[in-house]
Scaffold this motif. Structure first.
Motif, PDB file in Angstrom:
ATOM      1  N   MET A 186      48.696  41.951  41.130  1.00  0.00           N
ATOM      2  CA  MET A 186      47.525  41.899  42.004  1.00  0.00           C
ATOM      3  C   MET A 186      47.856  41.234  43.337  1.00  0.00           C
ATOM      4  SD  MET A 186      45.231  43.543  40.393  1.00  0.00           S
ATOM      5  CE  MET A 186      43.868  43.251  41.521  1.00  0.00           C
ATOM      6  N   VAL A 187      48.786  40.286  43.324  1.00  0.00           N
ATOM      7  CA  VAL A 187      49.217  39.653  44.576  1.00  0.00           C
ATOM      8  C   VAL A 187      49.847  40.698  45.493  1.00  0.00           C
ATOM      9  CG1 VAL A 187      50.808  38.001  45.611  1.00  0.00           C
ATOM     10  CG2 VAL A 187      49.536  37.377  43.551  1.00  0.00           C
ATOM     11  N   LYS A 188      50.654  41.567  44.914  1.00  0.00           N
ATOM     12  CA  LYS A 188      51.274  42.636  45.708  1.00  0.00           C
ATOM     13  C   LYS A 188      50.222  43.613  46.232  1.00  0.00           C
ATOM     14  CE  LYS A 188      55.669  42.562  43.206  1.00  0.00           C
ATOM     15  NZ  LYS A 188      56.547  43.309  42.274  1.00  0.00           N
ATOM     16  N   VAL A 189      49.264  43.943  45.385  1.00  0.00           N
ATOM     17  CA  VAL A 189      48.199  44.866  45.784  1.00  0.00           C
ATOM     18  C   VAL A 189      47.458  44.315  47.001  1.00  0.00           C
ATOM     19  CG1 VAL A 189      45.943  45.801  45.118  1.00  0.00           C
ATOM     20  CG2 VAL A 189      47.863  45.922  43.522  1.00  0.00           C
ATOM     21  N   TYR A 190      47.048  43.056  46.917  1.00  0.00           N
ATOM     22  CA  TYR A 190      46.295  42.476  48.031  1.00  0.00           C
ATOM     23  C   TYR A 190      47.184  42.219  49.241  1.00  0.00           C
ATOM     24  CZ  TYR A 190      41.959  42.149  45.485  1.00  0.00           C
ATOM     25  OH  TYR A 190      40.805  42.478  44.811  1.00  0.00           O
ATOM     26  N   GLN A 242      43.953  46.634  35.061  1.00  0.00           N
ATOM     27  CA  GLN A 242      44.289  47.282  33.795  1.00  0.00           C
ATOM     28  C   GLN A 242      45.470  48.247  33.928  1.00  0.00           C
ATOM     29  OE1 GLN A 242      40.484  49.024  32.865  1.00  0.00           O
ATOM     30  NE2 GLN A 242      39.672  47.143  31.963  1.00  0.00           N
ATOM     31  N   MET A 243      45.773  48.666  35.169  1.00  0.00           N
ATOM     32  CA  MET A 243      46.909  49.556  35.401  1.00  0.00           C
ATOM     33  C   MET A 243      48.241  48.859  35.158  1.00  0.00           C
ATOM     34  SD  MET A 243      45.776  51.473  38.946  1.00  0.00           S
ATOM     35  CE  MET A 243      47.496  51.661  39.428  1.00  0.00           C
ATOM     36  N   ASN A 244      48.251  47.534  35.332  1.00  0.00           N
ATOM     37  CA  ASN A 244      49.496  46.780  35.228  1.00  0.00           C
ATOM     38  C   ASN A 244      50.083  46.887  33.819  1.00  0.00           C
ATOM     39  OD1 ASN A 244      51.487  44.824  36.222  1.00  0.00           O
ATOM     40  ND2 ASN A 244      50.552  43.459  34.725  1.00  0.00           N
ATOM     41  N   VAL A 245      51.374  47.189  33.776  1.00  0.00           N
ATOM     42  CA  VAL A 245      52.078  47.307  32.502  1.00  0.00           C
ATOM     43  C   VAL A 245      53.091  46.168  32.394  1.00  0.00           C
ATOM     44  CG1 VAL A 245      53.595  48.741  31.073  1.00  0.00           C
ATOM     45  CG2 VAL A 245      51.827  49.807  32.493  1.00  0.00           C
ATOM     46  N   ILE A 246      52.982  45.378  31.340  1.00  0.00           N
ATOM     47  CA  ILE A 246      53.908  44.266  31.144  1.00  0.00           C
ATOM     48  C   ILE A 246      55.333  44.809  31.027  1.00  0.00           C
ATOM     49  CG2 ILE A 246      54.523  42.324  29.663  1.00  0.00           C
ATOM     50  CD1 ILE A 246      51.848  42.032  31.115  1.00  0.00           C
ATOM     51  N   GLY A 247      56.260  44.220  31.775  1.00  0.00           N
ATOM     52  CA  GLY A 247      57.657  44.659  31.739  1.00  0.00           C
ATOM     53  C   GLY A 247      58.026  45.552  32.899  1.00  0.00           C
ATOM     54  N   ALA A 294      34.116  47.641  44.625  1.00  0.00           N
ATOM     55  CA  ALA A 294      35.087  46.561  44.813  1.00  0.00           C
ATOM     56  C   ALA A 294      35.387  45.877  43.485  1.00  0.00           C
ATOM     57  CB  ALA A 294      34.568  45.550  45.830  1.00  0.00           C
ATOM     58  N   ALA A 295      34.347  45.667  42.675  1.00  0.00           N
ATOM     59  CA  ALA A 295      34.528  45.050  41.357  1.00  0.00           C
ATOM     60  C   ALA A 295      35.171  46.027  40.378  1.00  0.00           C
ATOM     61  CB  ALA A 295      33.185  44.568  40.821  1.00  0.00           C
ATOM     62  N   TYR A 296      34.643  47.240  40.334  1.00  0.00           N
ATOM     63  CA  TYR A 296      35.149  48.247  39.399  1.00  0.00           C
ATOM     64  C   TYR A 296      36.618  48.568  39.657  1.00  0.00           C
ATOM     65  CZ  TYR A 296      36.103  52.940  37.639  1.00  0.00           C
ATOM     66  OH  TYR A 296      36.695  54.037  37.043  1.00  0.00           O
ATOM     67  N   LYS A 347      55.984  49.060  42.064  1.00  0.00           N
ATOM     68  CA  LYS A 347      55.773  49.062  43.516  1.00  0.00           C
ATOM     69  C   LYS A 347      54.806  50.174  43.922  1.00  0.00           C
ATOM     70  CE  LYS A 347      60.312  47.057  44.431  1.00  0.00           C
ATOM     71  NZ  LYS A 347      61.684  47.290  44.941  1.00  0.00           N
ATOM     72  N   LYS A 348      54.931  51.337  43.282  1.00  0.00           N
ATOM     73  CA  LYS A 348      54.022  52.444  43.598  1.00  0.00           C
ATOM     74  C   LYS A 348      52.598  52.132  43.143  1.00  0.00           C
ATOM     75  CE  LYS A 348      57.706  55.891  43.271  1.00  0.00           C
ATOM     76  NZ  LYS A 348      58.244  57.031  42.497  1.00  0.00           N
ATOM     77  N   GLN A 349      52.458  51.474  41.986  1.00  0.00           N
ATOM     78  CA  GLN A 349      51.135  51.073  41.516  1.00  0.00           C
ATOM     79  C   GLN A 349      50.495  50.088  42.487  1.00  0.00           C
ATOM     80  OE1 GLN A 349      51.850  49.551  37.580  1.00  0.00           O
ATOM     81  NE2 GLN A 349      51.559  51.544  36.592  1.00  0.00           N
ATOM     82  N   SER A 350      51.312  49.207  43.059  1.00  0.00           N
ATOM     83  CA  SER A 350      50.800  48.247  44.041  1.00  0.00           C
ATOM     84  C   SER A 350      50.274  48.958  45.276  1.00  0.00           C
ATOM     85  CB  SER A 350      51.906  47.265  44.452  1.00  0.00           C
ATOM     86  OG  SER A 350      52.368  46.521  43.355  1.00  0.00           O
ATOM     87  N   ILE A 351      50.988  49.983  45.722  1.00  0.00           N
ATOM     88  CA  ILE A 351      50.587  50.712  46.933  1.00  0.00           C
ATOM     89  C   ILE A 351      49.307  51.508  46.696  1.00  0.00           C
ATOM     90  CG2 ILE A 351      51.252  52.555  48.520  1.00  0.00           C
ATOM     91  CD1 ILE A 351      54.179  51.582  48.165  1.00  0.00           C
ATOM     92  N   ILE A 352      49.239  52.229  45.574  1.00  0.00           N
ATOM     93  CA  ILE A 352      48.044  53.043  45.324  1.00  0.00           C
ATOM     94  C   ILE A 352      46.837  52.143  45.060  1.00  0.00           C
ATOM     95  CG2 ILE A 352      48.348  53.311  42.814  1.00  0.00           C
ATOM     96  CD1 ILE A 352      47.132  55.993  45.322  1.00  0.00           C
ATOM     97  N   GLY A 353      47.065  51.001  44.418  1.00  0.00           N
ATOM     98  CA  GLY A 353      45.983  50.041  44.214  1.00  0.00           C
ATOM     99  C   GLY A 353      45.479  49.484  45.531  1.00  0.00           C
TER     100      GLY A 353
END
Length: 214
Positions: A1-5, A171-176, A162-164, A184-190
């Protein structure tokens, strides 16, 4: 989430800087707003870039995804520069602060709540389709009443999104996956999703609180 923001904040700063540079250059303003081909070309370009990122990001390389995302923020800065011509700088700054406050509160709620926001999110997405259709219709009707209905509905919808969207991105984040190309791509699309929520909420609030230039 830090990367997303982090990505979201970077895009907002790029958009703001590009918008300010644009309004300071009469030649750039004339090129964009006096030529319908250029203006609508930029709008179409924005839609294309969002579609590419939304549908193709996981097939891109990380550098390509980054460049596409940042290019979108630049083009958005060019088109959004018109708000500095329509509204006073003070009202824009004040509305930005209000937007950041509302967005921050709702993002924190979405991140920490244990309540599943899927149902609310689905309702908001249907409402979003509704205001898009209504906005297109109002281009021909030019109804003041419909304009304000769209505006207030938009504030409610983008506040809830914004909340949803924060909960969905969490929930998209996958441990590991930390540090991987997928991560990195998940961070960008988020970041893109939240950036769009923020910008649209800002525009709707600016319609309400913004003071027009004389």
């Amino acid at each position: 989430m830090v990367k997303v923001y982090g990505w979201m904040f970077l895009a907002l700063m790029i958009t703001a800087v590009v918008a300010l540079i644009t309004i300071s250059s009469e030649s750039i303003l004339m090129m964009i707003f006096s030529n319908q081909v250029v203006f609508f070309g930029l709008l179409i370009g924005e839609l294309v870039l969002v579609w590419i990122l939304s549908r193709r990001i996981y097939k891109m390389s990380v550098p390509t995804a980054m460049i596409t995302y940042l290019l979108y923020s630049v083009i958005n800065g060019l088109t959004l520069s018109c708000i500095f011509l329509a509204y006073t700088m003070g009202s824009i700054a004040g509305t930005f602060f209000v937007t950041a406050l509302i967005f921050g509160i709702m993002a924190l709620y979405g991140y920490f709540t244990d309540k599943d926001l899927t149902s609310a999110g689905n309702i908001c997405l249907m409402g979003l389709i509704g205001i898009i259709i209504a906005s297109l219709v109002n281009m021909f009707l030019n109804s003041t009443a419909l304009y304000w209905i769209i505006t207030y509905a938009g504030v409610i919808i983008f506040t809830a999104l914004a909340a949803y969207d924060t909960q969905k991105i969490k929930q998209m984040n996958v441990i590991g996956d930390e540090g991987t190309a997928q991560d990195k791509k998940q961070s960008i699309i988020g970041a893109l999703i939240l950036y769009l929520d923020f910008i649209n909420l800002f525009i709707m609030l600016l319609r309400i609180f913004g003071r027009k230039r004389n």
